[in-house]
Design a protein around this motif. Sequence first.
Motif, PDB file in Angstrom:
ATOM      1  N   ARG A  50     -25.062   8.274  -5.228  1.00  0.00           N
ATOM      2  CA  ARG A  50     -23.694   7.663  -4.833  1.00  0.00           C
ATOM      3  C   ARG A  50     -23.136   7.577  -3.305  1.00  0.00           C
ATOM      4  N   ASP A  51     -22.329   6.823  -3.103  1.00  0.00           N
ATOM      5  CA  ASP A  51     -21.960   6.616  -1.573  1.00  0.00           C
ATOM      6  C   ASP A  51     -20.829   7.711  -1.246  1.00  0.00           C
ATOM      7  N   TYR A  85     -27.198  12.375  -8.331  1.00  0.00           N
ATOM      8  CA  TYR A  85     -25.700  12.337  -7.631  1.00  0.00           C
ATOM      9  C   TYR A  85     -25.676  11.824  -6.179  1.00  0.00           C
ATOM     10  N   ARG A  98     -15.666   7.983   0.723  1.00  0.00           N
ATOM     11  CA  ARG A  98     -16.560   6.970   1.451  1.00  0.00           C
ATOM     12  C   ARG A  98     -16.276   7.289   3.109  1.00  0.00           C
ATOM     13  N   GLU A 126     -11.447   8.121  -3.898  1.00  0.00           N
ATOM     14  CA  GLU A 126     -12.941   7.630  -3.938  1.00  0.00           C
ATOM     15  C   GLU A 126     -12.955   6.920  -2.555  1.00  0.00           C
TER      16      GLU A 126
END
Length: 214
Positions: free
Chosen positions: A110-111, A107, A31, A27
């Motif tokens: 989300r970053d 969706y 990012r 994750e």
Amino acid sequence: MSVGKASEGGRQKQADRRARTKSALLEAAARGLSTYGYANLVLERVASEAGYTRGALYHLFANKEELALAVVRWVEESWNAEVGRLADDEADPVEALLLIARGHAVYCRRDVAGVLMTLRMEFAGQDHPVGRAITEIVGGLLAECADRIAAGRASGAIPPGPPPQEMADAYLGALEGVTIPLAGHAPYDVELTERAVRGILGLPPVPITLENHE
């Protein structure tokens, strides 16, 4: 507790810790790739933002390329679970295309949603494993959308127009063009994305209600 059961419990805890570590690193890397791209991704920063050491990262991923490929697979799996399955469960090809549009807009709140688009642009025209992986994913989605467009046209739900492949390219282009700049601007991200793809497909526009704009 027997030695065997204790050993099994220890292995399970170790596997759980490894899974949590991997998820956090993926994750954080997603990012980073969304923000900085592949060339400017710093693995030490990824590890730090995930709350781990660089050694922990290298214990799971041999290098930046392996990490980026894992992120691409992770994003593909999460997108399929949250968006793709909606279309897979829908028999009507036109409704399936609209479900993808709405689901993709959600969706993209989300970053980590910009990973594939960022890397797709960065590796355009290059022969690189990460670029090839993204080309394969996008190519598969394009083919599925083209098939649904062809089916919708055959049923009369989608009017005549350019070939399904070109329509699919325009459809995905509309998704990317609307969802990324509007990411997080609910509910307008979903509404405007659907308007855009309806226009591409030649479908009637969504009726505008006051409730959507209060």
